[in-house]
Scaffold this motif. Structure first.
Motif, mmCIF file in Angstrom:
data_model
loop_
_atom_site.group_PDB
_atom_site.id
_atom_site.type_symbol
_atom_site.label_atom_id
_atom_site.label_comp_id
_atom_site.label_asym_id
_atom_site.label_seq_id
_atom_site.Cartn_x
_atom_site.Cartn_y
_atom_site.Cartn_z
ATOM 1 N N ASN A 1 46.751 57.769 30.829
ATOM 2 C CA ASN A 1 47.784 58.244 29.720
ATOM 3 C C ASN A 1 47.834 60.085 29.470
ATOM 4 N N TYR A 2 49.478 60.296 29.460
ATOM 5 C CA TYR A 2 48.853 61.752 28.258
ATOM 6 C C TYR A 2 49.154 61.593 27.536
ATOM 7 N N VAL A 3 47.581 62.591 26.908
ATOM 8 C CA VAL A 3 46.941 62.936 25.534
ATOM 9 C C VAL A 3 47.290 64.714 25.376
ATOM 10 N N ALA A 4 47.688 64.560 24.378
ATOM 11 C CA ALA A 4 48.266 65.773 23.576
ATOM 12 C C ALA A 4 47.058 65.690 22.460
ATOM 13 N N PHE A 5 46.989 66.950 22.425
ATOM 14 C CA PHE A 5 45.813 67.769 21.774
ATOM 15 C C PHE A 5 46.471 69.189 20.587
ATOM 16 N N LYS A 6 45.719 69.591 19.893
ATOM 17 C CA LYS A 6 46.020 70.119 18.663
ATOM 18 C C LYS A 6 44.364 71.199 18.636
ATOM 19 N N VAL A 7 44.089 72.524 18.459
ATOM 20 C CA VAL A 7 42.557 73.079 17.790
ATOM 21 C C VAL A 7 42.530 74.057 16.762
ATOM 22 N N LYS A 8 42.262 73.008 15.386
ATOM 23 C CA LYS A 8 42.298 73.874 14.319
ATOM 24 C C LYS A 8 40.898 74.527 14.226
ATOM 25 N N THR A 9 40.712 75.048 13.584
ATOM 26 C CA THR A 9 39.250 76.426 12.916
ATOM 27 C C THR A 9 39.338 76.178 11.727
ATOM 28 N N THR A 10 38.569 76.544 10.648
ATOM 29 C CA THR A 10 38.234 76.879 9.134
ATOM 30 C C THR A 10 38.348 78.632 9.020
ATOM 31 N N ASN A 11 38.934 78.943 10.193
ATOM 32 C CA ASN A 11 38.394 80.458 9.684
ATOM 33 C C ASN A 11 40.173 81.152 10.825
ATOM 34 N N PRO A 12 41.251 80.675 10.547
ATOM 35 C CA PRO A 12 42.175 81.241 11.914
ATOM 36 C C PRO A 12 42.310 82.494 11.414
ATOM 37 N N LYS A 13 42.227 83.863 11.085
ATOM 38 C CA LYS A 13 42.863 85.006 11.182
ATOM 39 C C LYS A 13 41.292 85.197 11.589
ATOM 40 N N LYS A 14 39.906 84.611 12.274
ATOM 41 C CA LYS A 14 38.829 85.161 13.063
ATOM 42 C C LYS A 14 39.071 85.071 14.899
ATOM 43 N N TYR A 15 39.785 83.812 14.663
ATOM 44 C CA TYR A 15 39.819 83.536 16.036
ATOM 45 C C TYR A 15 41.650 83.269 16.796
ATOM 46 N N CYS A 16 41.692 83.496 17.907
ATOM 47 C CA CYS A 16 42.623 82.920 18.460
ATOM 48 C C CYS A 16 42.574 82.239 19.278
ATOM 49 N N VAL A 17 43.247 81.051 19.597
ATOM 50 C CA VAL A 17 42.757 80.249 20.319
ATOM 51 C C VAL A 17 44.381 79.514 21.246
ATOM 52 N N ARG A 18 44.214 79.721 23.157
ATOM 53 C CA ARG A 18 45.202 79.928 23.386
ATOM 54 C C ARG A 18 45.183 78.818 24.988
ATOM 55 N N PRO A 19 45.951 78.007 24.903
ATOM 56 C CA PRO A 19 46.843 76.827 23.443
ATOM 57 C C PRO A 19 45.631 76.264 22.809
ATOM 58 N N ASN A 20 46.371 76.625 21.584
ATOM 59 C CA ASN A 20 45.842 75.641 20.481
ATOM 60 C C ASN A 20 46.664 74.564 20.089
ATOM 61 N N THR A 21 47.338 73.550 21.445
ATOM 62 C CA THR A 21 47.805 73.066 20.878
ATOM 63 C C THR A 21 48.762 72.723 22.863
ATOM 64 N N GLY A 22 49.112 71.297 23.555
ATOM 65 C CA GLY A 22 48.778 71.694 24.544
ATOM 66 C C GLY A 22 49.087 69.850 24.810
ATOM 67 N N VAL A 23 49.163 69.412 26.238
ATOM 68 C CA VAL A 23 49.342 68.041 26.275
ATOM 69 C C VAL A 23 48.333 67.576 28.138
ATOM 70 N N VAL A 24 47.410 67.031 27.773
ATOM 71 C CA VAL A 24 46.412 67.474 28.936
ATOM 72 C C VAL A 24 46.985 66.408 30.386
ATOM 73 N N LEU A 25 47.097 66.306 31.188
ATOM 74 C CA LEU A 25 48.290 64.773 31.690
ATOM 75 C C LEU A 25 46.862 63.638 31.999
ATOM 76 N N PRO A 26 47.197 62.495 32.729
ATOM 77 C CA PRO A 26 46.231 61.636 33.170
ATOM 78 C C PRO A 26 45.720 62.273 34.279
ATOM 79 N N ARG A 27 43.817 61.929 33.972
ATOM 80 C CA ARG A 27 43.007 62.125 35.377
ATOM 81 C C ARG A 27 43.218 63.454 35.776
ATOM 82 N N SER A 28 42.892 64.228 34.725
ATOM 83 C CA SER A 28 43.325 65.825 34.923
ATOM 84 C C SER A 28 42.802 66.518 33.781
#
Length: 240
Positions: free
Chosen positions: A36-63
Motif C-alpha cells: 500500500n501507499y503509506v503517508a506519514f507525518k512527523v511531530k515534535t514537542t519542541n518545533p522551534k528547536k528542530y527542523c524535520v525534512r520532510p516532515n510529511t510524505g508518502v512512502v511507496l510500496p516495498r520502498s
C-alpha cells in the motif's frame, strides 16, 4: 526498530552528538513493507528547536524514505545532558498514486475514523567523537623515542636507556646492511665485466680458428695464447 504494520522505523532513538553552538543532524529511515501507499507525518514537542525534512510524505510500496532531523545550535547544555524532547511519527494508508502534496491534516484524525499508527521517538544526547591523540614529539621514523614522563614529572631512566640502545642497534644494523649491499653490487659489476670480456675473447677465438685454416701455424700459436687467457679469466670468475 519499530515493527508496526505500516512503517518500520530505524532508529527509535534520535541520538545527537551534542556540541554547543553547533547545528547537528541525524537520520530516520522509514521502510514500507506493505503493498500500500503509506503517508506519514512527523511531530515534535519542541518545533522551534528542530527542523524535520520532510516532515510529511508518502512512502511507496516495498520502498524506503529517509527523514533528516536537524537540531538548531544550542547556547547552553541541559542539566546532566538529559533531554526530554520527543517526536511522534504518524502513518496511515492512502490511495494508490498519492503524492506528498495530497496529504492533509484530516488524514491523521483518529476521531474521523482513520486508522492511524503512531510511534514515539525519544531524543538522546551522546558525547561527540573525540579527536585522535596528537603524535608525541620525537616519535617520527628515524629519530629516537623520548623517555616517557612518570606521574611525578621525572623521566624514567631505564626506559630511556633501553630506547636509546634499541635505536643505536638499529642504526648499526642499517650500516651493515648498506655495506653488504654495496659489496654485492661491486662484485656483480666485476663479474659481469669479466663475462663480457670472456665473450669477446671467444668471438675473437672463433675468428682466429676460421683464419687458421688459411694462414697456417702462426695463427695456431695465437689461438693457444687466447685459450690460455680464457682459462685464466674463467678461473677468476669462479673465485668471485
Amino acid at each position: 526498530m519499530s515493527t508496526a504494520d505500516l512503517l518500520s522505523i530505524e532508529p527509535l532513538e534520535l541520538k545527537f552528538p551534542f556540541e554547543l553552538r553547533k547545528q547537528i543532524s541525524c537520520a530516520l529511515q522509514l521502510s514500507n513493507k506493505t503493498d500500500n501507499y503509506v503517508a506519514f507525518k512527523v511531530k515534535t514537542t519542541n518545533p522551534k528547536k528542530y527542523c524535520v525534512r520532510p516532515n510529511t510524505g508518502v512512502v511507496l510500496p516495498r520502498s524506503t524514505c529517509d527523514v533528516i532531523v536537524t537540531m538548531q545550535a544550542q547556547k547552553e547544555a541541559p542539566p546532566d545532558m538529559q533531554c526530554r524532547d520527543k517526536f511522534l511519527l504518524q502513518s496511515v494508508k492512502v490511495n494508490d498514486g498519492a503524492f506528498a502534496k495530497d496529504i492533509t491534516a484530516e488524514m491523521f484524525n483518529k476521531e474521523a475514523g482513520h486508522v492511524v499508527e503512531e510511534c514515539k521517538l525519544r531524543v538522546v544526547y551522546v558525547s561527540p567523537p573525540q579527536p585522535p591523540s596528537p603524535v608525541r614529539e620525537g616519535s617520527e621514523e628515524g629519530s629516537p623515542p623520548r623517555a616517557s614522563a612518570s606521574d611525578n614529572g621525572h623521566a624514567n631512566a631505564a626506559e630511556f636507556a633501553a630506547a636509546a640502545k634499541q635505536f643505536s642497534e638499529g642504526l648499526e644494523a642499517q650500516d651493515k646492511s648498506f655495506e653488504a649491499r654495496a659489496l654485492i653490487t661491486k662484485l656483480t659489476a666485476e663479474k659481469n665485466s669479466a663475462i663480457q670480456q670472456n665473450n669477446k675473447l671467444r668471438q675473437e677465438l672463433e675468428l682466429l680458428k676460421r683464419q687458421s685454416s688459411k694462414s697456417g701455424s702462426g695463427v695456431s700459436f695465437m689461438v693457444v695464447i687466447l685459450i690460455g687467457l680464457i682459462g685464466i679469466i674463467m678461473g677468476y670468475i669462479m673465485k668471485k
